[in-house]
Write an enzyme that holds these catalytic residues in place. Structure first.
Site, PDB file in Angstrom:
ATOM      1  N   LYS A  13      62.801 120.465  35.475  1.00 13.42           N
ATOM      2  CA  LYS A  13      61.509 120.400  34.777  1.00 13.42           C
ATOM      3  C   LYS A  13      61.679 120.541  33.267  1.00 13.42           C
ATOM      4  O   LYS A  13      61.110 119.785  32.500  1.00 13.42           O
ATOM      5  CB  LYS A  13      60.577 121.543  35.241  1.00 13.42           C
ATOM      6  N   ARG A 123      74.318 126.085  35.445  1.00 18.41           N
ATOM      7  CA  ARG A 123      73.318 126.108  34.379  1.00 18.41           C
ATOM      8  C   ARG A 123      73.712 127.075  33.256  1.00 18.41           C
ATOM      9  O   ARG A 123      74.153 128.193  33.528  1.00 18.41           O
ATOM     10  CB  ARG A 123      71.974 126.506  34.981  1.00 18.41           C
ATOM     11  N   ARG A 156      71.724 132.634  32.563  1.00 19.00           N
ATOM     12  CA  ARG A 156      70.497 133.431  32.686  1.00 19.00           C
ATOM     13  C   ARG A 156      70.673 134.477  33.771  1.00 19.00           C
ATOM     14  O   ARG A 156      71.204 134.173  34.832  1.00 19.00           O
ATOM     15  CB  ARG A 156      69.338 132.505  33.061  1.00 19.00           C
ATOM     16  N   ARG A 167      63.861 133.311  44.029  1.00 17.02           N
ATOM     17  CA  ARG A 167      62.986 132.413  43.261  1.00 17.02           C
ATOM     18  C   ARG A 167      62.598 131.194  44.090  1.00 17.02           C
ATOM     19  O   ARG A 167      61.469 130.704  43.998  1.00 17.02           O
ATOM     20  CB  ARG A 167      63.684 131.986  41.962  1.00 17.02           C
TER      21      ARG A 167
HETATM   22  P1  AMP Z   1      61.380 129.564  34.362  1.00 18.24           P
HETATM   23  O1  AMP Z   1      62.156 129.517  33.085  1.00 18.24           O
HETATM   24  O2  AMP Z   1      60.217 128.621  34.363  1.00 18.24           O
HETATM   25  O3  AMP Z   1      62.249 129.440  35.577  1.00 18.24           O
HETATM   26  O4  AMP Z   1      60.737 131.039  34.426  1.00 18.24           O
HETATM   27  C1  AMP Z   1      61.541 132.183  34.458  1.00 18.24           C
HETATM   28  C2  AMP Z   1      60.758 133.357  34.993  1.00 18.24           C
HETATM   29  O5  AMP Z   1      59.645 133.635  34.141  1.00 18.24           O
HETATM   30  C3  AMP Z   1      60.158 133.160  36.377  1.00 18.24           C
HETATM   31  O6  AMP Z   1      61.064 133.416  37.419  1.00 18.24           O
HETATM   32  C4  AMP Z   1      59.017 134.170  36.354  1.00 18.24           C
HETATM   33  O7  AMP Z   1      59.487 135.482  36.514  1.00 18.24           O
HETATM   34  C5  AMP Z   1      58.509 134.042  34.911  1.00 18.24           C
HETATM   35  N1  AMP Z   1      57.466 132.987  34.814  1.00 18.24           N
HETATM   36  C6  AMP Z   1      57.543 131.816  34.121  1.00 18.24           C
HETATM   37  N2  AMP Z   1      56.430 131.100  34.259  1.00 18.24           N
HETATM   38  C7  AMP Z   1      55.615 131.817  35.067  1.00 18.24           C
HETATM   39  C8  AMP Z   1      54.312 131.599  35.612  1.00 18.24           C
HETATM   40  N3  AMP Z   1      53.610 130.487  35.347  1.00 18.24           N
HETATM   41  N4  AMP Z   1      53.798 132.561  36.416  1.00 18.24           N
HETATM   42  C9  AMP Z   1      54.475 133.699  36.683  1.00 18.24           C
HETATM   43  N5  AMP Z   1      55.704 133.959  36.223  1.00 18.24           N
HETATM   44  C10 AMP Z   1      56.276 133.023  35.417  1.00 18.24           C
END
Ligand code: AMP
Length: 214
Positions: A13, A123, A156, A167
Protein backbone atom coordinates in the site's frame (compact mmCIF):
# COMPACT_ATOMS: atom_id res chain seq x y z
CA UNK A 1 -9.16 12.36 -6.46
CA UNK A 2 -9.82 10.73 -3.14
CA UNK A 3 -8.29 7.30 -3.05
CA UNK A 4 -7.93 4.61 -0.38
CA UNK A 5 -5.46 1.74 -0.50
CA UNK A 6 -6.64 -1.33 1.41
CA UNK A 7 -4.64 -4.50 1.94
CA UNK A 8 -2.77 -6.57 4.49
CA UNK A 9 0.32 -5.16 6.18
CA UNK A 10 3.17 -5.49 3.68
CA UNK A 11 0.90 -5.84 0.64
CA UNK A 12 2.49 -2.75 -0.92
CA UNK A 13 0.00 0.00 0.00
CA UNK A 14 2.70 2.47 1.02
CA UNK A 15 4.79 1.89 -2.09
CA UNK A 16 1.83 2.24 -4.44
CA UNK A 17 0.53 5.30 -2.55
CA UNK A 18 3.86 7.05 -3.02
CA UNK A 19 3.88 6.28 -6.75
CA UNK A 20 0.30 7.52 -7.21
CA UNK A 21 1.17 10.60 -5.16
CA UNK A 22 4.01 11.46 -7.53
CA UNK A 23 2.00 10.71 -10.65
CA UNK A 24 -0.98 12.91 -9.74
CA UNK A 25 0.59 15.44 -7.39
CA UNK A 26 -1.68 14.71 -4.44
CA UNK A 27 -0.45 13.84 -0.93
CA UNK A 28 -0.12 10.25 0.30
CA UNK A 29 -1.24 10.10 3.90
CA UNK A 30 -0.08 7.18 6.04
CA UNK A 31 -1.49 7.03 9.57
CA UNK A 32 1.22 4.46 10.38
CA UNK A 33 3.96 6.93 9.34
CA UNK A 34 2.32 9.76 11.32
CA UNK A 35 2.14 7.50 14.39
CA UNK A 36 5.78 6.34 13.98
CA UNK A 37 6.88 9.97 13.73
CA UNK A 38 4.97 10.84 16.92
CA UNK A 39 6.59 7.87 18.69
CA UNK A 40 10.07 8.96 17.54
CA UNK A 41 9.38 12.53 18.71
CA UNK A 42 8.02 11.28 22.04
CA UNK A 43 4.81 13.32 21.83
CA UNK A 44 1.87 12.53 24.12
CA UNK A 45 0.04 10.79 21.28
CA UNK A 46 3.18 8.85 20.38
CA UNK A 47 3.67 7.66 23.93
CA UNK A 48 0.03 6.51 24.12
CA UNK A 49 0.19 4.76 20.70
CA UNK A 50 3.47 2.95 21.19
CA UNK A 51 2.27 -0.07 23.12
CA UNK A 52 -0.39 -0.83 20.53
CA UNK A 53 1.87 -0.59 17.47
CA UNK A 54 4.64 -2.62 19.10
CA UNK A 55 2.16 -5.40 19.90
CA UNK A 56 0.78 -5.35 16.35
CA UNK A 57 -2.58 -4.07 17.58
CA UNK A 58 -4.61 -1.15 16.31
CA UNK A 59 -4.36 2.24 17.96
CA UNK A 60 -7.81 3.26 19.32
CA UNK A 61 -10.22 4.60 16.68
CA UNK A 62 -10.64 7.99 18.39
CA UNK A 63 -6.90 8.67 18.20
CA UNK A 64 -6.48 7.84 14.49
CA UNK A 65 -9.74 9.58 13.54
CA UNK A 66 -8.35 12.70 15.26
CA UNK A 67 -5.08 12.39 13.31
CA UNK A 68 -6.93 12.08 9.99
CA UNK A 69 -9.32 14.97 10.70
CA UNK A 70 -6.40 17.26 11.35
CA UNK A 71 -4.40 16.06 8.33
CA UNK A 72 -7.29 16.29 5.85
CA UNK A 73 -8.00 19.87 6.90
CA UNK A 74 -4.62 20.97 5.51
CA UNK A 75 -4.44 23.01 2.30
CA UNK A 76 -2.56 20.35 0.30
CA UNK A 77 -5.54 17.97 0.52
CA UNK A 78 -7.96 20.23 -1.32
CA UNK A 79 -7.42 18.59 -4.73
CA UNK A 80 -7.46 15.08 -3.34
CA UNK A 81 -5.35 12.64 -1.39
CA UNK A 82 -4.41 9.01 -1.00
CA UNK A 83 -5.06 7.23 2.27
CA UNK A 84 -2.64 4.44 3.15
CA UNK A 85 -3.59 2.50 6.27
CA UNK A 86 -6.79 4.41 7.04
CA UNK A 87 -9.58 3.42 7.52
CA UNK A 88 -8.78 0.14 9.23
CA UNK A 89 -12.10 -0.45 11.00
CA UNK A 90 -15.76 0.11 10.14
CA UNK A 91 -15.91 2.83 12.81
CA UNK A 92 -13.09 4.68 11.03
CA UNK A 93 -14.78 4.31 7.62
CA UNK A 94 -18.00 5.67 9.08
CA UNK A 95 -16.11 8.59 10.62
CA UNK A 96 -14.79 9.45 7.15
CA UNK A 97 -18.36 9.38 5.80
CA UNK A 98 -19.53 11.54 8.70
CA UNK A 99 -16.82 14.08 7.89
CA UNK A 100 -18.45 14.44 4.46
CA UNK A 101 -15.44 12.91 2.67
CA UNK A 102 -16.57 11.28 -0.58
CA UNK A 103 -14.14 8.58 -1.55
CA UNK A 104 -13.83 8.05 -5.33
CA UNK A 105 -11.91 4.79 -5.45
CA UNK A 106 -10.76 2.07 -3.06
CA UNK A 107 -8.01 -0.21 -4.34
CA UNK A 108 -7.50 -3.39 -2.35
CA UNK A 109 -4.11 -5.00 -2.96
CA UNK A 110 -4.46 -8.76 -2.57
CA UNK A 111 -1.51 -10.81 -1.32
CA UNK A 112 -1.76 -14.21 0.39
CA UNK A 113 -0.78 -14.49 4.07
CA UNK A 114 2.02 -16.85 3.11
CA UNK A 115 3.54 -14.30 0.73
CA UNK A 116 3.08 -11.49 3.27
CA UNK A 117 5.14 -13.38 5.85
CA UNK A 118 7.84 -14.03 3.23
CA UNK A 119 7.89 -10.41 2.06
CA UNK A 120 7.99 -8.86 5.53
CA UNK A 121 11.36 -10.39 6.32
CA UNK A 122 12.97 -8.22 3.63
CA UNK A 123 11.27 -4.96 4.52
CA UNK A 124 13.51 -2.05 5.57
CA UNK A 125 12.62 1.51 6.55
CA UNK A 126 14.38 4.79 7.05
CA UNK A 127 13.51 5.98 10.55
CA UNK A 128 14.59 9.54 9.62
CA UNK A 129 12.49 10.27 6.50
CA UNK A 130 10.01 7.38 6.45
CA UNK A 131 11.11 5.96 3.07
CA UNK A 132 10.50 2.23 2.70
CA UNK A 133 12.52 -0.41 0.88
CA UNK A 134 12.73 -4.15 0.35
CA UNK A 135 15.99 -6.07 0.10
CA UNK A 136 14.73 -8.04 -2.92
CA UNK A 137 11.79 -6.16 -4.46
CA UNK A 138 12.80 -2.53 -3.88
CA UNK A 139 16.43 -2.26 -2.76
CA UNK A 140 17.89 1.13 -1.82
CA UNK A 141 20.41 2.42 -4.37
CA UNK A 142 22.57 3.25 -1.33
CA UNK A 143 22.67 -0.34 -0.03
CA UNK A 144 21.97 -0.42 3.70
CA UNK A 145 21.47 3.37 3.76
CA UNK A 146 18.51 5.46 2.65
CA UNK A 147 18.94 6.63 -0.96
CA UNK A 148 16.92 9.76 -0.14
CA UNK A 149 18.53 11.02 3.05
CA UNK A 150 21.54 8.78 3.77
CA UNK A 151 20.31 7.50 7.14
CA UNK A 152 21.01 3.86 8.02
CA UNK A 153 18.02 1.60 7.25
CA UNK A 154 16.37 -0.47 9.95
CA UNK A 155 13.74 -3.17 10.44
CA UNK A 156 10.45 -1.95 11.92
CA UNK A 157 9.87 -3.38 15.39
CA UNK A 158 6.42 -4.54 14.32
CA UNK A 159 7.85 -6.44 11.32
CA UNK A 160 9.14 -9.21 13.61
CA UNK A 161 7.54 -12.53 12.50
CA UNK A 162 5.36 -13.05 15.61
CA UNK A 163 4.05 -9.47 15.43
CA UNK A 164 3.39 -9.83 11.69
CA UNK A 165 1.11 -12.82 12.41
CA UNK A 166 -0.81 -10.73 14.96
CA UNK A 167 -1.13 -7.85 12.47
CA UNK A 168 -2.41 -10.26 9.83
CA UNK A 169 -5.06 -11.62 12.14
CA UNK A 170 -6.13 -8.06 13.07
CA UNK A 171 -6.29 -7.28 9.33
CA UNK A 172 -8.59 -10.23 8.58
CA UNK A 173 -10.86 -9.58 11.56
CA UNK A 174 -11.22 -5.79 11.45
CA UNK A 175 -9.97 -4.33 8.16
CA UNK A 176 -10.85 -6.88 5.47
CA UNK A 177 -14.62 -6.33 6.04
CA UNK A 178 -14.07 -2.81 4.66
CA UNK A 179 -13.80 -4.33 1.20
CA UNK A 180 -17.49 -5.17 1.41
CA UNK A 181 -18.25 -1.80 3.01
CA UNK A 182 -16.88 -0.05 -0.09
CA UNK A 183 -18.03 -2.71 -2.58
CA UNK A 184 -21.56 -2.00 -1.41
CA UNK A 185 -20.98 1.63 -2.36
CA UNK A 186 -19.62 0.48 -5.75
CA UNK A 187 -16.19 1.94 -5.00
CA UNK A 188 -13.88 -1.00 -4.34
CA UNK A 189 -11.70 -2.79 -6.88
CA UNK A 190 -9.19 -5.58 -6.21
CA UNK A 191 -5.69 -5.71 -7.63
CA UNK A 192 -3.59 -8.85 -7.26
CA UNK A 193 -0.23 -7.87 -5.77
CA UNK A 194 2.51 -9.07 -8.14
CA UNK A 195 5.97 -10.40 -7.45
CA UNK A 196 7.50 -7.55 -9.47
CA UNK A 197 6.65 -4.11 -8.11
CA UNK A 198 6.28 -2.48 -11.55
CA UNK A 199 3.65 -5.09 -12.50
CA UNK A 200 1.50 -4.14 -9.50
CA UNK A 201 2.00 -0.46 -10.36
CA UNK A 202 0.73 -1.14 -13.91
CA UNK A 203 -2.41 -2.89 -12.59
CA UNK A 204 -3.06 -0.02 -10.16
CA UNK A 205 -2.57 2.50 -12.95
CA UNK A 206 -5.12 0.64 -15.10
CA UNK A 207 -7.73 1.03 -12.34
CA UNK A 208 -6.92 4.72 -11.87
CA UNK A 209 -7.25 5.45 -15.59
CA UNK A 210 -10.55 3.55 -15.64
CA UNK A 211 -11.87 5.57 -12.69
CA UNK A 212 -10.49 9.04 -13.48
CA UNK A 213 -9.83 8.96 -17.22
CA UNK A 214 -6.20 10.00 -16.73
P1 AMP B 1 1.19 0.69 9.07
O1 AMP B 1 2.45 1.46 8.85
O2 AMP B 1 0.05 1.20 8.24
O3 AMP B 1 1.38 -0.79 8.96
O4 AMP B 1 0.77 0.97 10.60
C1 AMP B 1 1.60 0.61 11.66
C2 AMP B 1 0.81 0.53 12.94
O5 AMP B 1 0.25 1.81 13.26
C3 AMP B 1 -0.38 -0.42 12.92
O6 AMP B 1 -0.03 -1.76 13.17
C4 AMP B 1 -1.25 0.16 14.03
O7 AMP B 1 -0.75 -0.17 15.30
C5 AMP B 1 -1.05 1.67 13.83
N1 AMP B 1 -2.05 2.21 12.87
C6 AMP B 1 -1.81 2.75 11.65
N2 AMP B 1 -2.94 3.12 11.05
C7 AMP B 1 -3.94 2.81 11.90
C8 AMP B 1 -5.37 2.92 11.86
N3 AMP B 1 -6.00 3.45 10.80
N4 AMP B 1 -6.07 2.48 12.92
C9 AMP B 1 -5.46 1.96 14.01
N5 AMP B 1 -4.13 1.81 14.12
C10 AMP B 1 -3.37 2.23 13.07
Amino acid sequence: MKIIFLGAPGAGKGTQSDIVSETYGIPAISTGAIIREAIAEGTEMGLAARRYTEAGELVPDAVVIGIIKERLSKEDCKNGFILDGFPRTTVQAQALDDMGVEIDLVISIEVSDQDIVKRMSGRRVCAACGASYHTVYKPSKAGEYCEKCGNELSIRKDDKPEIVLERLSVYHALTEPLKDYYKNKGKCVEVIGQEVLADTTALVREQLVKAFGR
